[in-house]
Design a protein around this motif. Structure first.
Motif, PDB file in Angstrom:
ATOM      1  N   HIS A 108       4.082  -5.290   5.770  1.00  0.00           N
ATOM      2  CA  HIS A 108       4.018  -3.881   5.430  1.00  0.00           C
ATOM      3  C   HIS A 108       3.698  -3.046   6.669  1.00  0.00           C
ATOM      4  CE1 HIS A 108       4.545  -0.894   2.500  1.00  0.00           C
ATOM      5  NE2 HIS A 108       3.400  -0.913   1.879  1.00  0.00           N
ATOM      6  N   PRO A 113       9.380   0.764  11.721  1.00  0.00           N
ATOM      7  CA  PRO A 113       9.887  -0.310  10.856  1.00  0.00           C
ATOM      8  C   PRO A 113      10.697  -1.346  11.642  1.00  0.00           C
ATOM      9  CG  PRO A 113      10.353   1.846   9.913  1.00  0.00           C
ATOM     10  CD  PRO A 113       9.863   2.075  11.309  1.00  0.00           C
ATOM     11  N   GLU A 116      11.539  -0.593   6.669  1.00  0.00           N
ATOM     12  CA  GLU A 116      10.223  -1.077   6.261  1.00  0.00           C
ATOM     13  C   GLU A 116       9.834  -2.260   7.148  1.00  0.00           C
ATOM     14  OE1 GLU A 116       7.513  -0.959   4.701  1.00  0.00           O
ATOM     15  OE2 GLU A 116       7.727   0.711   3.333  1.00  0.00           O
ATOM     16  N   GLU A 117       8.916  -3.068   6.662  1.00  0.00           N
ATOM     17  CA  GLU A 117       8.496  -4.278   7.355  1.00  0.00           C
ATOM     18  C   GLU A 117       9.120  -5.470   6.652  1.00  0.00           C
ATOM     19  OE1 GLU A 117       6.529  -7.859   8.185  1.00  0.00           O
ATOM     20  OE2 GLU A 117       6.329  -6.871   6.262  1.00  0.00           O
ATOM     21  N   VAL A 135       9.643  -6.143   2.559  1.00  0.00           N
ATOM     22  CA  VAL A 135      10.965  -5.882   1.980  1.00  0.00           C
ATOM     23  C   VAL A 135      11.525  -7.114   1.262  1.00  0.00           C
ATOM     24  CG1 VAL A 135      13.387  -5.371   2.549  1.00  0.00           C
ATOM     25  CG2 VAL A 135      11.559  -4.020   3.540  1.00  0.00           C
ATOM     26  N   THR A 189      -1.019  -5.338   8.694  1.00  0.00           N
ATOM     27  CA  THR A 189       0.260  -4.629   8.741  1.00  0.00           C
ATOM     28  C   THR A 189       0.851  -4.702  10.154  1.00  0.00           C
ATOM     29  OG1 THR A 189      -0.773  -2.556   9.368  1.00  0.00           O
ATOM     30  CG2 THR A 189      -0.538  -2.978   6.981  1.00  0.00           C
ATOM     31  N   ASP A 219       0.242   3.710   1.213  1.00  0.00           N
ATOM     32  CA  ASP A 219       1.598   3.649   1.750  1.00  0.00           C
ATOM     33  C   ASP A 219       2.475   4.721   1.101  1.00  0.00           C
ATOM     34  OD1 ASP A 219       2.464   2.689  -0.754  1.00  0.00           O
ATOM     35  OD2 ASP A 219       2.707   0.636  -0.082  1.00  0.00           O
ATOM     36  N   ARG A 239       4.743   4.488  -0.929  1.00  0.00           N
ATOM     37  CA  ARG A 239       5.035   4.206  -2.339  1.00  0.00           C
ATOM     38  C   ARG A 239       3.828   4.475  -3.240  1.00  0.00           C
ATOM     39  NH1 ARG A 239       9.527   0.569  -2.999  1.00  0.00           N
ATOM     40  NH2 ARG A 239       8.444  -0.476  -4.717  1.00  0.00           N
TER      41      ARG A 239
END
Length: 191
Positions: free
Chosen positions: A67, A73, A78-79, A83, A102, A166, A168
């Motif tokens: 993450h 990214p 993303e990471e 993902v 992270t 994050d 999200r």
């Protein structure tokens, strides 16, 4: 292979069959008695919920590697580890008291090992030095060995945590280094 070698570990191991007994993951889990365990997930979190559910969340200290919050990214915006299995990663964020190493954690300047190598000829020093060489082959000026940085949380506790959210809406504890950490001092490690 350009990142991990042909054996996945920087070509450290001989091409030979092991004499060690092997059991499947499901057999291992069935026979694993509930106890307090540290779970270091260094890839997608796919199996972590299954282990946590089997052992009970109060018996598990969970570290996820993956993450990002502010870091650039590295895969599909993303990471990579996040993902590849977002549902199980987010399950861990919501259902365990996990901490997360992270990309922001792992790319902290204090962890840049470019031009630095561990002393000695232990298997651990060889693995770390090979990882540094592979990292430098990709980026000469930065060599971050993400797995090693993440597991240091369990080995040396050289981190604080910071609650982050994050994009999200997931809130979680991100690892941040306490201060300058000497990653090359491997004398205290259990190898």
């Amino acid at each position: 292979p350009s990142i991990h070698g042909f054996d996945g570990m920087g070509d450290l191991f001989e091409c030979a069959l092991s004499g060690l007994p092997i059991s499947t993951y499901s057999v291992w889990l069935e026979n694993f008695e509930p106890q307090n365990v540290d779970i270091a997930s260094l890839g997608p979190a796919t199996l972590v919920p299954k282990v946590v559910k089997h052992l009970g969340s109060s018996n598990c200290n969970v570290l996820l590697m993956g993450h990002l919050i502010k870091s650039v990214p590295n895969f599909k915006g993303e990471e990579f580890n996040f993902v590849l299995d977002i549902p199980n990663f987010e399950w861990c964020l919501k259902n365990t008291d996990c901490v997360v190493a992270t990309l922001d954690t792992c790319r902290a300047d204090t962890f840049n090992l470019a031009g630095k190598f561990a002393k000695g000829d232990s298997i651990f020093a060889k693995l770390l030095n090979t990882s540094i060489q592979f990292a430098q082959a990709r980026h000469l000026d930065n060599a971050f060995v993400y797995d090693y940085i993440a597991v240091r949380y369990f080995v040396n506790k050289e981190f604080n945590t910071e609650c982050v959210v994050d994009k999200r809406g997931n809130a979680f504890n991100q690892l941040i280094p306490k201060s300058s950490i000497d990653l090359l001092d491997i004398s205290k490690h259990r190898t």
